[in-house]
Design an enzyme around this catalytic site. Structure first.
Site, short mmCIF file in Angstrom:
data_model
loop_
_atom_site.label_atom_id
_atom_site.label_comp_id
_atom_site.label_asym_id
_atom_site.label_seq_id
_atom_site.Cartn_x
_atom_site.Cartn_y
_atom_site.Cartn_z
N LYS A 31 44.20 -75.65 36.28
CA LYS A 31 45.49 -75.45 35.58
C LYS A 31 45.47 -74.13 34.84
O LYS A 31 46.45 -73.36 34.87
CB LYS A 31 45.73 -76.58 34.56
N LYS A 70 37.22 -81.40 29.25
CA LYS A 70 37.91 -82.68 29.11
C LYS A 70 36.99 -83.67 28.44
O LYS A 70 35.77 -83.59 28.58
CB LYS A 70 38.31 -83.23 30.48
N THR A 77 54.37 -81.12 28.53
CA THR A 77 53.96 -81.52 29.88
C THR A 77 55.20 -81.87 30.69
O THR A 77 55.39 -81.41 31.82
CB THR A 77 52.97 -82.71 29.81
N SER A 119 49.68 -75.73 24.62
CA SER A 119 48.47 -75.81 23.78
C SER A 119 47.90 -74.41 23.55
O SER A 119 47.45 -74.08 22.45
CB SER A 119 47.41 -76.67 24.47
N1 LIG Z 1 49.79 -85.85 27.47
C1 LIG Z 1 49.63 -84.66 28.05
O1 LIG Z 1 49.82 -83.61 27.44
C2 LIG Z 1 49.25 -84.58 29.49
C3 LIG Z 1 49.12 -85.69 30.29
N2 LIG Z 1 48.82 -85.53 31.62
C4 LIG Z 1 48.61 -86.69 32.48
O2 LIG Z 1 49.80 -87.46 32.56
C5 LIG Z 1 49.44 -88.84 32.76
C6 LIG Z 1 50.10 -89.67 31.68
O3 LIG Z 1 49.64 -89.18 30.41
P1 LIG Z 1 50.41 -89.51 29.06
O4 LIG Z 1 51.86 -89.65 29.33
O5 LIG Z 1 49.92 -88.55 28.06
O6 LIG Z 1 49.77 -90.94 28.73
P2 LIG Z 1 50.36 -92.09 27.81
O7 LIG Z 1 49.19 -92.89 27.40
O8 LIG Z 1 51.29 -91.55 26.79
O9 LIG Z 1 51.26 -92.95 28.86
C7 LIG Z 1 50.75 -93.53 30.02
C8 LIG Z 1 51.85 -94.34 30.70
O10 LIG Z 1 51.34 -94.83 31.95
C9 LIG Z 1 51.49 -96.25 31.99
N3 LIG Z 1 50.42 -96.83 32.79
C10 LIG Z 1 49.12 -96.96 32.45
N4 LIG Z 1 48.46 -97.57 33.45
C11 LIG Z 1 49.36 -97.81 34.43
C12 LIG Z 1 49.29 -98.41 35.70
N5 LIG Z 1 48.15 -98.92 36.16
N6 LIG Z 1 50.41 -98.48 36.44
C13 LIG Z 1 51.58 -98.00 35.95
N7 LIG Z 1 51.71 -97.41 34.75
C14 LIG Z 1 50.61 -97.34 34.01
C15 LIG Z 1 51.45 -96.69 30.53
O11 LIG Z 1 51.99 -97.99 30.35
C16 LIG Z 1 52.27 -95.57 29.90
O12 LIG Z 1 53.65 -95.82 30.11
C17 LIG Z 1 47.91 -88.89 32.76
O13 LIG Z 1 47.44 -88.77 34.06
C18 LIG Z 1 47.55 -87.64 31.96
O14 LIG Z 1 46.25 -87.19 32.23
C19 LIG Z 1 48.71 -84.30 32.20
C20 LIG Z 1 48.85 -83.18 31.46
C21 LIG Z 1 49.03 -83.22 30.03
O1 LIG Z 2 46.76 -79.39 26.17
C1 LIG Z 2 45.64 -79.25 26.60
O2 LIG Z 2 44.82 -78.44 26.18
C2 LIG Z 2 45.13 -80.12 27.73
C3 LIG Z 2 46.11 -81.08 28.35
C4 LIG Z 2 45.40 -81.94 29.35
O3 LIG Z 2 44.45 -82.61 29.00
C5 LIG Z 2 45.80 -81.94 30.74
O4 LIG Z 2 46.55 -81.07 31.17
O5 LIG Z 2 45.34 -82.82 31.49
#
Ligand SMILES: NC(=O)C1=CN([C@@H]2O[C@H](COP(=O)(O)OP(=O)(O)OC[C@H]3O[C@@H](n4cnc5c(N)ncnc54)[C@H](O)[C@@H]3O)[C@@H](O)[C@H]2O)C=CC1
Ligand SMILES: O=C(O)CCC(=O)C(=O)O
Length: 416
Positions: A96, A108, A192, A350
């Site tokens: 990324k 990570k 994101t 970030s």
């Molecule tokens: N938060 C960030 O800044 C970033 C997040 N990501 C990726 O995005 C994805 C989601 O991250 P966030 O939204 O931050 O997490 P979060 O914890 O805020 O939300 C996760 C969501 O996925 C759902 N979920 C969990 N397990 C599931 C399953 N087995 N089937 C269906 N839904 C399920 C949860 O119920 C929740 O709605 C992850 O892969 C994370 O690594 C990527 C880049 C940055």
């Molecule tokens: O904001 C960051 O530095 C990392 C975000 C992250 O963990 C991801 O892109 O999977």
């Protein structure tokens, strides 16, 4: 997932890294160095729980490579965290940063725990305990953590406070994704999703489909998925389905996203409030224009890739599509915007937060959004160009763009 299919995100990442480096003209030594993180710390740390008992938690911090600059990437709190996953996630962070041309390598972290089963104070003690355990190898010029699955700005605030106490100076640049009053950046919380929305716009542009009225399906309603649903709704698209860990909501006329945002909890859970739901498996097979996996790994596999009925897949989650499924959907003519490109918006903002912390001068949300757009669009164009001219799928193209600056930095430093 078929029996033969590889669901190990590390080994599948290594296959593509190997292919990307060889296509760029590098040999065995470079592959050997970059196929694993240069450093991986596994820690066990004790935490006093509310009932007075001590529980020992296991955590990890992986640093893929620091030839370009300090390593950077989120911390995940989840029961499924494991060593291979954290390693793969750190490699994806390098990619990324390479695609966005940030002065970082990838890092990570993760802790095996379930914040849904912990009190607020237990969560604080786990956050602080993890920072104490990894404090020797992280820091504003070494390795800068951030939020990921089930961690948020409050967790970042505790972690920053703990690090500042250990080092005995105020260190806002130690971590990003902080609350605004503690040196956070405008736009980081929704970054994101903002980046994914820009990628959807670009991908739709390539197919000549207008965003207005587009049918969007989103798996996951946490940080990434819920803000994306809002951005899509605001842009005039129709979000016809969303889901969380319990199930999915579907309405062909479009869901009321503002209402769902109001009612979701801090873990992105909302479907449990409704009687009429479908499964996540059914959601993935819905006919739509854009499908966005925004939850966890290995959701689109060889077992369901044939049933996907989207024109475009934009990966907000890390690693939601297996390699075999990538091949199947690409062969079926579905345009796939891979995770290491599509979800780079988080680390880009970030980076902006860290720059603002370092200079002590803060930007407006408009400035952040404009700079984010420039970087995301440039990343998309670079990846799409390699995909088109080298006739490789979008994932391999993204890996080639993502790893080339890192490999060049490794070579120029004389490491390989
Ligand atoms: N938060 C960030 O800044 C970033 C997040 N990501 C990726 O995005 C994805 C989601 O991250 P966030 O939204 O931050 O997490 P979060 O914890 O805020 O939300 C996760 C969501 O996925 C759902 N979920 C969990 N397990 C599931 C399953 N087995 N089937 C269906 N839904 C399920 C949860 O119920 C929740 O709605 C992850 O892969 C994370 O690594 C990527 C880049 C940055
Ligand atoms: O904001 C960051 O530095 C990392 C975000 C992250 O963990 C991801 O892109 O999977």
């Amino acid at each position: 997932m078929t029996e033969m299919e590889n669901d190990n995100v590390l080994t599948s990442t290594q296959i593509v890294i190997d292919e990307a480096l060889r296509k760029l003209g590098y040999g065995d030594e470079m592959v050997d160095l970059l196929k694993e993180p240069m450093r991986m710390l596994a820690v066990r740390f004790p935490v006093r729980m509310d009932d007075g008992k001590t529980r020992v938690f296991i955590g990890y911090r992986a640093q893929h490579n620091d030839a370009v600059g300090p390593t950077k990437g989120g911390v995940r709190f989840h029961p499924g965290v494991n060593e291979a996953e954290v390693k793969a996630l750190s490699i994806w962070m390098s990619l990324k940063c390479g695609i966005a041309d940030l002065p970082y390598g990838g890092g990570k972290g993760g802790v095996i725990c379930d914040p849904r089963k912990m009190s607020f104070r237990e969560l604080e003690r786990v956050s602080r305990g993890y920072v104490r355990a990894i404090s020797q190898i992280v820091g504003p010029t070494k390795d800068i953590p951030a939020p990921d699955v089930m961690t948020n700005s409050q967790v970042m605030a505790w972690m920053m406070d703990e690090y500042s106490r250990i080092r005995e100076f105020d260190a806002p640049g130690f971590i990003t994704g902080k609350p605004l009053v503690l040196g956070g950046s405008h736009g980081r919380e929704s970054a994101t999703a903002r980046g994914v929305a820009i990628m959807i716009d670009e991908a739709m542009g390539k197919l000549g489909i207008p965003l207005q009225g587009t049918r969007v399906v989103i798996q996951g309603f946490g940080n990434a998925g819920s803000y994306l649903a809002k951005f899509m709704y605001d842009a005039g698209a129709k979000v016809i389905a969303i889901s969380d860990v319990h199930g999915a909501l579907y309405n062909e006329q479009g869901l009321d996203i503002a209402d769902l945002m109001d009612r979701r909890d801090s873990f992105g859970t909302v479907t449990n409030l409704f009687k009429s739901t479908i499964s996540n498996e059914e959601l993935l097979a819905l006919e739509c224009d854009v499908l966005v996996p925004a939850a966890i790994e290995n959701q689109i596999t060889a077992s369901n890739a044939d049933r996907i009925r989207a024109k475009i897949i934009v990966e907000a989650a890390n690693g939601p599509t297996t390699l075999e499924a990538t091949r199947i959907v690409t062969d079926r003519g579905i345009l796939l915007v891979p995770d290491v490109l599509a979800s780079a918006g988080g680390v880009i903002v970030s980076y902006f937060e860290w720059v603002q912390n370092n200079q002590g001068y803060y930007w407006t949300e408009e400035e952040v959004d404009a700079k984010l757009r420039l970087m995301m669009v440039r990343g998309f164009e670079n990846v799409y160009e390699v995909h088109r001219t080298k006739k490789v799928d979008m994932r391999l193209a993204a890996y080639m763009v993502g790893v080339r600056k890192l490999a060049e930095a490794v070579r120029l430093r004389g490491w390989v």
